[in-house]
Enzyme design. Structure first.
Site, PDB file in Angstrom:
ATOM      1  N   ASP A 112     -12.836  -4.872 -14.752  1.00 40.45           N
ATOM      2  CA  ASP A 112     -12.982  -4.191 -13.458  1.00 40.45           C
ATOM      3  C   ASP A 112     -12.789  -2.684 -13.620  1.00 40.45           C
ATOM      4  O   ASP A 112     -11.703  -2.222 -13.984  1.00 40.45           O
ATOM      5  CB  ASP A 112     -11.936  -4.727 -12.463  1.00 40.45           C
ATOM      6  CG  ASP A 112     -12.150  -6.199 -12.132  1.00 40.45           C
ATOM      7  OD1 ASP A 112     -13.296  -6.598 -11.933  1.00 40.45           O
ATOM      8  OD2 ASP A 112     -11.149  -6.949 -12.081  1.00 40.45           O
ATOM      9  N   ASP A 115     -11.237  -3.867 -20.822  1.00 38.68           N
ATOM     10  CA  ASP A 115     -10.927  -4.325 -19.471  1.00 38.68           C
ATOM     11  C   ASP A 115     -12.275  -4.569 -18.773  1.00 38.68           C
ATOM     12  O   ASP A 115     -13.312  -4.086 -19.249  1.00 38.68           O
ATOM     13  CB  ASP A 115     -10.118  -3.231 -18.755  1.00 38.68           C
ATOM     14  CG  ASP A 115      -9.902  -3.528 -17.290  1.00 38.68           C
ATOM     15  OD1 ASP A 115      -9.516  -4.665 -16.967  1.00 38.68           O
ATOM     16  OD2 ASP A 115     -10.143  -2.617 -16.460  1.00 38.68           O
TER      17      ASP A 115
END
Ligand code: BG6
Ligand code: MG
Length: 218
Positions: free
Chosen positions: A11, A9
């Site tokens: 963020d 991922d």
């Protein structure tokens, strides 16, 4: 089963933009006359822009037209872009650079799995575009997390099967997406929040690739 790829991922895992998404949504909620807590924000992490807005409006008891919602989402994104505009490679989270060099030494492939439409721009800003063999972002998927699409697409683009992948996630929705995709999931954050993760660590800084491979390969 041997692990061939790590899917990350963006963020809150590679760079601390999760705080900027929260600040921009909080500002929007405040302008609409209510507030959102950090605890409420946990449920927004990993969730697409429009779905996040729907959750926030429901929280504030508001029902708005599609036109108004598009306007608010655009406003939030403008505030978010202002917050990230000064980001540089100094904003990469602790331990990421060391972890990625271990990933390469181990001969693993890498993919980005982010529902953010801003992901390619953020990667450019922090100089990490070339760190990924495949980049799946919010413009390439039809369903956001907790749907597994963003990770299953990443695996497919790398030519590996889901059981050969490890997902790294800071969000409840992202951990669920990885699990629903049939992958081993490393949660980065608190074990009290990321309850579905196979392994939880506060940060990539205190994890080694060998440790992850040992746990994921059994
Ligand atoms: C995710 C973030 O990575 O991207 C969410 O965790 C955000 O908070 C989502 O809403 C969509 O991002 P963007 O940049 O397309 O608004
Ligand atoms: Mg995240």
């Amino acid at each position: 089963m041997s692990i061939k790829a790590f899917l990350f991922d963006l963020d809150g895992v590679i760079v601390d933009t999760a705080i900027y998404h929260y600040q921009a949504w909080k500002r929007l909620a405040n302008e609409l006359g209510f507030d959102i807590s950090e605890e409420f924000n946990e449920g927004l992490k990993g969730v697409s822009r429009m779905e996040s807005l729907d959750l926030i409006l429901a929280h504030g008891g508001l029902t708005l037209s599609e036109e108004k919602k598009t306007e608010l989402a655009t406003q939030k994104n403008q505030w978010y872009l202002e917050l990230v505009s000064r980001m540089t490679s100094d904003d990469i989270l602790p331990g990421v650079a060391t972890f990625f060099s271990q990933v390469r030494k181990a001969g693993l492939q890498t993919a980005l799995g982010s529902v953010s439409k801003n992901a390619p721009m953020i990667l450019e800003r922090i100089g990490m575009t070339n760190a990924f063999d495949a980049i799946i972002d919010g413009t390439k998927i039809s369903k956001g997390k907790p749907d597994p699409e963003v990770f299953t697409k990443g695996a497919a683009e790398l030519g590996v099967s889901p059981v050969e992948c490890v997902v790294f996630e800071d969000a409840v929705a992202g951990v669920e997406a990885g699990k629903r995709g049939g992958m081993f999931v490393v949660g980065l954050g608190s074990p009290d929040v990321l309850t579905q993760a196979d392994l939880v660590s506060p940060s990539l800084d205190i994890l080694t690739v060998d440790e992850v491979l040992a746990k994921a390969s059994v």
